[in-house]
Design a protein around this motif. Structure first.
Motif, mmCIF file in Angstrom:
data_model
loop_
_atom_site.group_PDB
_atom_site.id
_atom_site.type_symbol
_atom_site.label_atom_id
_atom_site.label_comp_id
_atom_site.label_asym_id
_atom_site.label_seq_id
_atom_site.Cartn_x
_atom_site.Cartn_y
_atom_site.Cartn_z
ATOM 1 N N GLY A 168 92.397 84.114 0.620
ATOM 2 C CA GLY A 168 93.750 84.088 0.092
ATOM 3 C C GLY A 168 94.011 82.959 -0.883
ATOM 4 O O GLY A 168 94.872 83.063 -1.756
ATOM 5 N N ASN A 169 93.260 81.874 -0.756
ATOM 6 C CA ASN A 169 93.480 80.716 -1.632
ATOM 7 C C ASN A 169 92.619 80.758 -2.881
ATOM 8 O O ASN A 169 92.629 79.838 -3.684
ATOM 9 C CB ASN A 169 93.218 79.417 -0.867
ATOM 10 C CG ASN A 169 91.793 79.331 -0.322
ATOM 11 O OD1 ASN A 169 91.015 80.282 -0.454
ATOM 12 N ND2 ASN A 169 91.449 78.212 0.285
ATOM 13 N N ASN A 220 94.303 91.990 -0.707
ATOM 14 C CA ASN A 220 95.281 91.075 -0.112
ATOM 15 C C ASN A 220 95.871 90.097 -1.118
ATOM 16 O O ASN A 220 96.830 89.384 -0.809
ATOM 17 C CB ASN A 220 94.640 90.299 1.045
ATOM 18 C CG ASN A 220 93.397 89.555 0.617
ATOM 19 O OD1 ASN A 220 92.564 90.083 -0.125
ATOM 20 N ND2 ASN A 220 93.228 88.328 1.071
ATOM 21 N N ASN A 221 95.320 90.062 -2.326
ATOM 22 C CA ASN A 221 95.848 89.174 -3.365
ATOM 23 C C ASN A 221 96.603 89.930 -4.454
ATOM 24 O O ASN A 221 96.982 89.340 -5.466
ATOM 25 C CB ASN A 221 94.711 88.370 -4.013
ATOM 26 C CG ASN A 221 94.113 87.356 -3.063
ATOM 27 O OD1 ASN A 221 94.731 86.976 -2.067
ATOM 28 N ND2 ASN A 221 92.908 86.900 -3.354
ATOM 29 N N LEU A 222 96.803 91.233 -4.243
ATOM 30 C CA LEU A 222 97.429 92.061 -5.264
ATOM 31 C C LEU A 222 98.759 92.636 -4.785
ATOM 32 O O LEU A 222 98.867 93.098 -3.646
ATOM 33 C CB LEU A 222 96.496 93.212 -5.643
ATOM 34 C CG LEU A 222 95.270 92.851 -6.475
ATOM 35 C CD1 LEU A 222 94.303 94.022 -6.527
ATOM 36 C CD2 LEU A 222 95.665 92.436 -7.883
ATOM 37 N N ARG A 223 99.740 92.603 -5.682
ATOM 38 C CA ARG A 223 100.992 93.309 -5.442
ATOM 39 C C ARG A 223 100.900 94.688 -6.090
ATOM 40 O O ARG A 223 100.020 94.928 -6.920
ATOM 41 C CB ARG A 223 102.162 92.530 -6.050
ATOM 42 C CG ARG A 223 102.345 91.130 -5.468
ATOM 43 C CD ARG A 223 103.261 90.293 -6.352
ATOM 44 N NE ARG A 223 102.667 90.095 -7.669
ATOM 45 C CZ ARG A 223 103.263 89.447 -8.659
ATOM 46 N NH1 ARG A 223 104.477 88.949 -8.490
ATOM 47 N NH2 ARG A 223 102.656 89.301 -9.827
ATOM 48 N N ASN A 247 87.012 79.551 -15.532
ATOM 49 C CA ASN A 247 86.902 78.475 -14.542
ATOM 50 C C ASN A 247 86.830 78.999 -13.105
ATOM 51 O O ASN A 247 86.730 78.216 -12.163
ATOM 52 C CB ASN A 247 88.093 77.519 -14.659
ATOM 53 C CG ASN A 247 88.029 76.672 -15.914
ATOM 54 O OD1 ASN A 247 86.949 76.425 -16.448
ATOM 55 N ND2 ASN A 247 89.167 76.234 -16.404
ATOM 56 N N SER A 248 86.882 80.314 -12.947
ATOM 57 C CA SER A 248 86.872 80.902 -11.614
ATOM 58 C C SER A 248 85.445 81.080 -11.114
ATOM 59 O O SER A 248 84.471 80.861 -11.836
ATOM 60 C CB SER A 248 87.579 82.263 -11.624
ATOM 61 O OG SER A 248 86.787 83.222 -12.307
#
Length: 229
Positions: free
Chosen positions: A98-99, A118-121, A189-190
């Motif tokens: 999640g982070n 879980n990170n998408l709307r 940077n990810s």
């Protein structure tokens, strides 16, 4: 045995029995508490499992909905133009840390797209799907792109942010360009990429931005007014 000794003896037995009962009661309470904790944990695990399944189910539904859109039709025809068929099995809905902030990723070695459910709307899915499909398209049209090449990766990210319309709410051309560049920087940077730009981020961006931005393939229809000169 004298009466005093007899009395003391039986009192000792009573005290010992009371102590054992107390120990048994404590043990029983601890066992009950442990059973309760285990039951509560199983309930939480079940609820979390159900929640995760619902999140993944929603993600899969959004992918199916995207497959009904004109935008997917454009990508589908573009892939077939290069002799490639991109199918549903290549979209993988999963749970991500999640982070991490990661919303999606294209995996060139498998030609697959991962979506961090879980990170998408709900409103994020069209943008993220289009974004990752641009990467897939760039990989396929160049016949396995070098994802360690800074300029190629940065160019694909510029195109992905532009063609997915992730910055569509920015109307000012200068701010729109800045929005794309900030998105590209965040992506590079990810954890998804591990590239080093010899000329640095700013120098490389200045060198390639216009060419990459104006490469609207395969989506041309709604971007004619967005051309930067």
């Amino acid at each position: 045995m004298s009466d005093n000794k007899r009395t003391g003896f039986f009192q000792g037995l009573r005290d010992l029995a009371a102590q054992r009962r107390e120990e048994t009661d404590v043990k029983t309470r601890e066992e009950k508490h442990q059973q309760y904790r285990e039951m509560a944990q199983r309930t939480r695990d079940l609820k979390m499992s159900q929640f995760k399944r619902e999140v993944l189910d929603d993600c899969e539904d959004f992918v199916l909905q995207y497959f009904q859109t004109p935008e997917w039709g454009i990508f589908d025809q573009a892939f077939m133009k290069y002799g490639y068929f991109f199918n549903l099995e290549q979209f993988n809905c999963r749970l991500c840390p999640g982070n991490s902030g990661l919303r999606g990723a294209y995996h060139p070695e498998k030609k697959e797209i991962s979506l961090c459910a879980n990170n998408l709307r709900a409103k994020d899915y069209p943008f993220v799907l289009s974004h990752e499909l641009v990467h897939a398209y760039d990989d396929i049209r160049t016949k396995n792109m070098d994802w360690n090449d800074c300029k190629k990766v940065m160019c694909s990210e510029i195109r992905a942010y532009h063609l997915s319309r992730e910055c569509q709410n920015v109307s000012n051309p200068t701010a729109y360009q800045k929005c794309i560049q900030e998105g590209v920087k965040k992506s590079l940077n990810s954890e998804e990429f591990n590239v080093t730009c010899e000329d640095g981020f700013r120098g490389t961006m200045e060198d390639i931005f216009l060419d990459c931005f104006n490469d609207n393939s395969p989506i041309l229809d709604f971007l004619s007014s967005r051309k930067v000169t």
